[in-house]
Design a protein around this motif. Structure first.
Motif, PDB file in Angstrom:
ATOM      1  N   VAL A 114       0.852  -1.186   0.000  1.00 49.86           N
ATOM      2  CA  VAL A 114       0.000   0.000   0.000  1.00 49.86           C
ATOM      3  C   VAL A 114       0.890   1.240   0.000  1.00 49.86           C
ATOM      4  CG1 VAL A 114      -1.641   1.356   1.341  1.00 49.86           C
ATOM      5  CG2 VAL A 114      -1.943  -1.106   1.141  1.00 49.86           C
ATOM      6  N   PHE A 115       0.785   2.048  -1.047  1.00 49.02           N
ATOM      7  CA  PHE A 115       1.527   3.308  -1.125  1.00 49.02           C
ATOM      8  C   PHE A 115       0.530   4.440  -0.926  1.00 49.02           C
ATOM      9  CE2 PHE A 115       3.405   0.375  -4.277  1.00 49.02           C
ATOM     10  CZ  PHE A 115       4.572   0.089  -3.600  1.00 49.02           C
ATOM     11  N   GLU A 116       0.686   5.175   0.142  1.00 51.26           N
ATOM     12  CA  GLU A 116      -0.279   6.222   0.446  1.00 51.26           C
ATOM     13  C   GLU A 116       0.457   7.489   0.849  1.00 51.26           C
ATOM     14  OE1 GLU A 116      -4.346   6.835   3.094  1.00 51.26           O
ATOM     15  OE2 GLU A 116      -2.970   5.216   3.573  1.00 51.26           O
ATOM     16  N   LEU A 165       6.940   4.466 -12.341  1.00 50.34           N
ATOM     17  CA  LEU A 165       6.599   3.728 -11.132  1.00 50.34           C
ATOM     18  C   LEU A 165       5.965   2.393 -11.481  1.00 50.34           C
ATOM     19  CD1 LEU A 165       5.150   6.597  -8.934  1.00 50.34           C
ATOM     20  CD2 LEU A 165       7.491   5.751  -9.041  1.00 50.34           C
ATOM     21  N   ALA A 166       6.362   1.354 -10.779  1.00 47.76           N
ATOM     22  CA  ALA A 166       5.861   0.009 -11.050  1.00 47.76           C
ATOM     23  C   ALA A 166       5.494  -0.647  -9.722  1.00 47.76           C
ATOM     24  CB  ALA A 166       6.903  -0.829 -11.796  1.00 47.76           C
ATOM     25  N   PRO A 167       4.223  -0.631  -9.346  1.00 51.18           N
ATOM     26  CA  PRO A 167       3.833  -1.195  -8.046  1.00 51.18           C
ATOM     27  C   PRO A 167       4.206  -2.665  -7.888  1.00 51.18           C
ATOM     28  CG  PRO A 167       2.054   0.127  -8.978  1.00 51.18           C
ATOM     29  CD  PRO A 167       3.089  -0.004 -10.043  1.00 51.18           C
ATOM     30  N   TRP A 168       4.122  -3.447  -8.960  1.00 48.49           N
ATOM     31  CA  TRP A 168       4.395  -4.875  -8.822  1.00 48.49           C
ATOM     32  C   TRP A 168       5.863  -5.119  -8.493  1.00 48.49           C
ATOM     33  CZ3 TRP A 168       7.823  -7.456 -12.015  1.00 48.49           C
ATOM     34  CH2 TRP A 168       8.198  -6.803 -13.194  1.00 48.49           C
ATOM     35  N   ARG A 169       6.774  -4.286  -9.035  1.00 48.68           N
ATOM     36  CA  ARG A 169       8.190  -4.444  -8.697  1.00 48.68           C
ATOM     37  C   ARG A 169       8.428  -4.092  -7.230  1.00 48.68           C
ATOM     38  NH1 ARG A 169      11.876  -4.123 -13.419  1.00 48.68           N
ATOM     39  NH2 ARG A 169      10.612  -3.981 -15.302  1.00 48.68           N
ATOM     40  N   ALA A 170       7.780  -3.021  -6.765  1.00 44.69           N
ATOM     41  CA  ALA A 170       7.924  -2.645  -5.363  1.00 44.69           C
ATOM     42  C   ALA A 170       7.392  -3.743  -4.447  1.00 44.69           C
ATOM     43  CB  ALA A 170       7.201  -1.327  -5.110  1.00 44.69           C
ATOM     44  N   SER A 171       6.298  -4.368  -4.833  1.00 45.02           N
ATOM     45  CA  SER A 171       5.738  -5.450  -4.015  1.00 45.02           C
ATOM     46  C   SER A 171       6.672  -6.647  -3.969  1.00 45.02           C
ATOM     47  CB  SER A 171       4.367  -5.856  -4.566  1.00 45.02           C
ATOM     48  OG  SER A 171       3.457  -4.779  -4.494  1.00 45.02           O
ATOM     49  N   LEU A 172       7.300  -6.955  -5.103  1.00 43.16           N
ATOM     50  CA  LEU A 172       8.263  -8.053  -5.115  1.00 43.16           C
ATOM     51  C   LEU A 172       9.473  -7.738  -4.243  1.00 43.16           C
ATOM     52  CD1 LEU A 172       8.276  -9.174  -8.874  1.00 43.16           C
ATOM     53  CD2 LEU A 172       7.307 -10.383  -6.922  1.00 43.16           C
ATOM     54  N   LEU A 173       9.930  -6.495  -4.291  1.00 44.98           N
ATOM     55  CA  LEU A 173      11.068  -6.110  -3.461  1.00 44.98           C
ATOM     56  C   LEU A 173      10.720  -6.205  -1.984  1.00 44.98           C
ATOM     57  CD1 LEU A 173      13.887  -4.999  -3.117  1.00 44.98           C
ATOM     58  CD2 LEU A 173      12.978  -2.705  -3.435  1.00 44.98           C
ATOM     59  N   PRO A 492      -7.352  -2.828   1.239  1.00 43.98           N
ATOM     60  CA  PRO A 492      -7.326  -3.076  -0.215  1.00 43.98           C
ATOM     61  C   PRO A 492      -6.514  -1.996  -0.936  1.00 43.98           C
ATOM     62  CG  PRO A 492      -9.572  -3.161   0.654  1.00 43.98           C
ATOM     63  CD  PRO A 492      -8.716  -2.587   1.737  1.00 43.98           C
ATOM     64  N   LEU A 493      -5.760  -2.417  -1.932  1.00 39.21           N
ATOM     65  CA  LEU A 493      -4.955  -1.460  -2.678  1.00 39.21           C
ATOM     66  C   LEU A 493      -5.816  -0.431  -3.386  1.00 39.21           C
ATOM     67  CD1 LEU A 493      -2.804  -3.629  -2.051  1.00 39.21           C
ATOM     68  CD2 LEU A 493      -1.878  -3.248  -4.335  1.00 39.21           C
ATOM     69  N   GLU A 494      -7.029  -0.836  -3.798  1.00 36.68           N
ATOM     70  CA  GLU A 494      -7.913   0.105  -4.494  1.00 36.68           C
ATOM     71  C   GLU A 494      -8.377   1.228  -3.577  1.00 36.68           C
ATOM     72  OE1 GLU A 494      -8.206  -3.132  -4.413  1.00 36.68           O
ATOM     73  OE2 GLU A 494      -7.551  -3.632  -6.456  1.00 36.68           O
ATOM     74  N   GLU A 495      -8.406   0.971  -2.269  1.00 38.33           N
ATOM     75  CA  GLU A 495      -8.883   1.976  -1.334  1.00 38.33           C
ATOM     76  C   GLU A 495      -7.984   3.210  -1.317  1.00 38.33           C
ATOM     77  OE1 GLU A 495      -9.048   2.310   3.488  1.00 38.33           O
ATOM     78  OE2 GLU A 495      -9.996   0.539   2.602  1.00 38.33           O
ATOM     79  N   VAL A 496      -6.686   3.020  -1.530  1.00 39.88           N
ATOM     80  CA  VAL A 496      -5.743   4.140  -1.463  1.00 39.88           C
ATOM     81  C   VAL A 496      -5.351   4.631  -2.853  1.00 39.88           C
ATOM     82  CG1 VAL A 496      -4.842   3.345   0.746  1.00 39.88           C
ATOM     83  CG2 VAL A 496      -3.732   2.608  -1.362  1.00 39.88           C
ATOM     84  N   ARG A 497      -6.093   4.214  -3.888  1.00 42.91           N
ATOM     85  CA  ARG A 497      -5.740   4.618  -5.250  1.00 42.91           C
ATOM     86  C   ARG A 497      -5.653   6.133  -5.412  1.00 42.91           C
ATOM     87  NH1 ARG A 497      -3.216   1.326  -7.468  1.00 42.91           N
ATOM     88  NH2 ARG A 497      -4.803  -0.300  -7.478  1.00 42.91           N
ATOM     89  N   PRO A 498      -6.538   6.942  -4.787  1.00 44.95           N
ATOM     90  CA  PRO A 498      -6.394   8.395  -4.940  1.00 44.95           C
ATOM     91  C   PRO A 498      -5.126   8.956  -4.313  1.00 44.95           C
ATOM     92  CG  PRO A 498      -8.618   7.820  -4.220  1.00 44.95           C
ATOM     93  CD  PRO A 498      -7.785   6.590  -4.085  1.00 44.95           C
ATOM     94  N   ALA A 499      -4.415   8.154  -3.510  1.00 51.37           N
ATOM     95  CA  ALA A 499      -3.240   8.675  -2.795  1.00 51.37           C
ATOM     96  C   ALA A 499      -1.961   7.928  -3.129  1.00 51.37           C
ATOM     97  CB  ALA A 499      -3.489   8.607  -1.289  1.00 51.37           C
ATOM     98  N   ASP A 500      -1.975   7.058  -4.149  1.00 52.29           N
ATOM     99  CA  ASP A 500      -0.780   6.256  -4.442  1.00 52.29           C
ATOM    100  C   ASP A 500       0.006   6.750  -5.648  1.00 52.29           C
ATOM    101  OD1 ASP A 500      -2.307   5.496  -6.586  1.00 52.29           O
ATOM    102  OD2 ASP A 500      -2.291   3.350  -6.147  1.00 52.29           O
ATOM    103  N   GLY A 501      -0.383   7.878  -6.207  1.00 55.58           N
ATOM    104  CA  GLY A 501       0.349   8.450  -7.326  1.00 55.58           C
ATOM    105  C   GLY A 501      -0.115   8.000  -8.691  1.00 55.58           C
ATOM    106  N   ALA A 502      -1.034   7.025  -8.758  1.00 51.50           N
ATOM    107  CA  ALA A 502      -1.450   6.473 -10.051  1.00 51.50           C
ATOM    108  C   ALA A 502      -2.158   7.510 -10.920  1.00 51.50           C
ATOM    109  CB  ALA A 502      -2.356   5.261  -9.837  1.00 51.50           C
TER     110      ALA A 502
END
Length: 654
Positions: A114-116, A165-173, A492-502
């Motif tokens: 979760v990136f917020e 930015l690539a969320p899936w790479r950050a999640s793997l890291l 849920p990741l969708e909950e923070v979508r307005p604050a994750d930079g997407a």
């Protein structure tokens, strides 16, 4: 060399080489960790040498070495693999060390981080996932200062960070870092307790208790160097703790070698994250104290007391931290720095008093078990020496927070608002299972297990601790100190979508094109709200006027702190032009609308104003219109994705 940054290939090699080497030649898990993580830190050190290799060259050599290790493990006497895989002794480390670490890492990585904004995790994500750090990092050979440390350059090697930015790479890291620290923790737990179930308990306590307040570690610190640094220190401390398991004095040479291994690894781990220095110091203190108890010696006792006295005297002569008084002046409801006087001398003590702090239950449980171990040591069933050392960690942290002279470590060497990190050095997720195992009277000589009142109390305590860490508890409509991290883990990741930079990321490409067409923009200023500035950051040629500021996380402080004078400058084109010229603003980025958004984590943790992002819509810069900007020399050059980009037709003076 471009293939070195392709995703998965370097990662598979980096994981396979130490695992195959360890399984093939029966090496302990801590050695596999040092072989796997140590080279990343060593490469960072090599790059500091005046004539040393570049980061990309060093990682190219590491790929070759990993390939040689894999080839040797698979090619030398391949028939021995059948015997090794059939060895029943391999089952226990697989179930106790590899299985919990792998299950937790894969589950969390698959779910995602979760990136917020404006959390620390968001800063790590936007700062280090925008470019290939093997090309961009420049190190200071004297002070080891750089835009990124060896952990981030290693991550760049393993995952090949893209230009977006690539969320899936950050999640793997984050999953990889979770795997590393849990392997290090579970292998130490297995060494101390010898039971598979205790290793799974170690992993569970780490998931539920590690982090800051009710921030899960996976979303807050799994993207910085804390976890790989902890893994390196725990792996290197295993031989030293193993010596404490011996009933007799092992001699000065083995102790010196184990201590040197810990110090060398700790030096490298420090450059992944500074918190590892606290852990190293505390481990050295408790192992020294345990040595004096396990192997009594008058000469060693006198030497230890003298060394401790000199250290405390040196600490006492240091000046107070310059920010101490400012923290002491905080409102009583938010203060965690307090003082008391003894014989006219003023002493400070630390205790977090924020609305939530989920590490407190685990820390208090570790303190209780430490007291029980101290009582047990005076009886017949003495805990092993390594367990005794771990049992001293929680009381030592309490002394560093409260005791005169000892607390100088916090108030002279550490910024007070970072003192909570000392609780991580108690290693509660490892020490609690180890101490519970040592205090368990249910083990019989024939290996079977019986029940007793003492064992029942231990089981109830552990169950209550897990329940408190898992289930959120509210008092009068707000969370109390026992606030669970589980809601953050399940957000849920969708909950923070307005604050994750997407929603801001799509404008980065057009800005880069604009920078390419307009060389004069290099180093000029971008005017936007702090959220847009934080997402764009330094990944384009302009410097954001406002971005994430940890001291301005409430809407009223943003206007006056990050845009001083703008509100009054809107009154006339002359004053507005002067305001923009003074700040060398050549590009203005405005959003069309601000959707209602309230952060659940901010509301629970009180780290920032829950509706901060929505309140950015009230900033005076959003009152700027196209016509108003045209009167001061700005032209609308792009309008897409709900974002308007204005370019100054002539460069600002200065």
């Amino acid at each position: 060399m471009a293939a070195l940054t392709q995703p998965f290939l370097p990662l598979l090699l980096a994981v396979a080489a130490p695992l195959l080497w360890g399984w093939r030649w029966r090496r302990p898990s801590w050695q596999m960790l040092l072989l796997g993580v140590g080279p990343w830190a060593a490469i960072g050190w090599l790059s500091l040498l005046p004539a040393g290799p570049t980061l990309r060259q060093s990682y190219g050599v590491l790929v070759v070495l990993d390939l040689l290790v894999v080839a040797a493990a698979l090619g030398i006497r391949p028939l021995r693999w059948r015997q090794r895989l059939a060895d029943p002794a391999l089952v226990r480390p697989l179930l106790a060390v590899l299985a919990p670490a792998l299950v937790c890492a894969l589950a969390l990585a698959r779910r995602g981080v979760v990136f917020e904004f404006p959390s620390d995790g968001f800063v790590y994500y936007t700062t280090y996932f925008g470019s290939d750090l093997l090309d961009t990092v420049r190190l200071d050979p004297l002070h080891y200062r750089s835009p990124a440390n060896w952990f981030f350059t290693a991550a760049s090697f393993l995952f090949g960070f893209p230009d977006a930015l690539a969320p899936w790479r950050a999640s793997l890291l984050a999953g990889l870092n979770t795997f590393l620290v849990l392997v290090a923790s579970c292998q130490l737990s297995l060494r101390l307790g010898g039971r598979v179930a205790l290793c799974w308990l170690t992993a569970l306590l780490f998931l539920l208790g590690m982090g800051h307040q009710n921030f899960s570690f996976f979303h807050q610190i799994a993207l910085n160097g804390t976890l790989p640094g902890l893994a390196l220190v725990l792996a290197a401390a295993t031989p030293l703790l193993g010596l404490l398991q011996r009933p007799r004095w092992p001699g000065a040479r083995p102790l010196a070698a184990a201590t040197a291994l810990l110090l060398g690894s700790a030096y490298l781990a420090y450059h992944a994250h500074g918190v590892t220095a606290f852990l190293t110091v505390n481990l050295l203190v408790v192992t020294t104290a345990a040595c004096l108890v396990v192997w009594p010696s008058r000469r060693r006792l006198l030497a230890g007391v003298a060394g401790a006295g000199l250290l405390l005297a040196a600490l006492h002569r240091l000046p107070w931290h310059p920010r101490l008084e400012s923290f002491y002046d905080w409102p009583e409801t938010m203060r965690f720095v307090h003082d008391y006087r003894v014989l006219g001398h003023r002493f400070f003590y630390f205790w977090p008093s924020l609305p939530v702090a989920t590490w407190e239950p685990a820390f208090l449980a570790a303190l209780g078990l430490s007291l029980a171990c101290a009582v047990a040591w005076r009886g017949r069933c003495r805990p092993p020496g390594a367990v005794l050392a771990l049992a001293l960690l929680a009381p030592l942290v309490l002394l560093e927070w409260w005791a005169p002279f000892v607390s100088d470590l916090v108030f002279k060497l550490i910024e007070p608002d970072s003192a909570y990190r000392l609780v991580w050095t108690s290693l509660f997720w490892i020490s609690i299972p180890a101490m519970a195992r040592a205090l368990d009277p249910g083990e019989r000589r024939d290996g079977s297990r019986g029940w007793s009142l003492q064992r029942g109390i231990l089981m109830v305590m552990l169950a209550a601790l897990i329940a408190v860490l898992t289930v959120p508890i509210g008092l009068q409509g707000r969370p109390n100190v026992f606030a669970s991290k589980v809601p953050h883990l399940l957000t849920p990741l969708e909950e923070v979508r307005p604050a994750d930079g997407a929603t801001i990321e799509p404008i980065l490409g057009p800005l880069r094109e604009l920078c390419g067409r307009e060389p004069r923009l290099q180093g000029r200023t971008l005017l936007s709200d702090p959220y847009v500035g934080a997402v764009l950051g330094t990944r384009q040629c302009l410097a954001p006027l406002a971005a994430r500021d940890i001291t301005k996380l409430a809407a009223p402080t943003v206007e006056t702190g990050q845009y001083p004078g703008l509100q009054s400058a809107l009154g006339s084109p002359v004053t507005l032009r002067a305001w923009l010229d003074e700040r060398r603003v050549d590009v203005v980025v405005l959003r069309d609308a601000y959707v209602p958004y309230e952060s659940r984590i901010a509301r629970a943790s009180t780290h920032w104003q829950p509706d901060l992002l929505s309140r950015y819509g009230d900033l005076s810069l959003n009152r700027l219109s196209t016509a108003q900007l045209a009167r001061v020399g700005f032209q609308l050059v792009r309008h897409e994705h709900g974002i308007r980009v204005y370019l100054r037709t002539q460069a600002a003076p200065g």
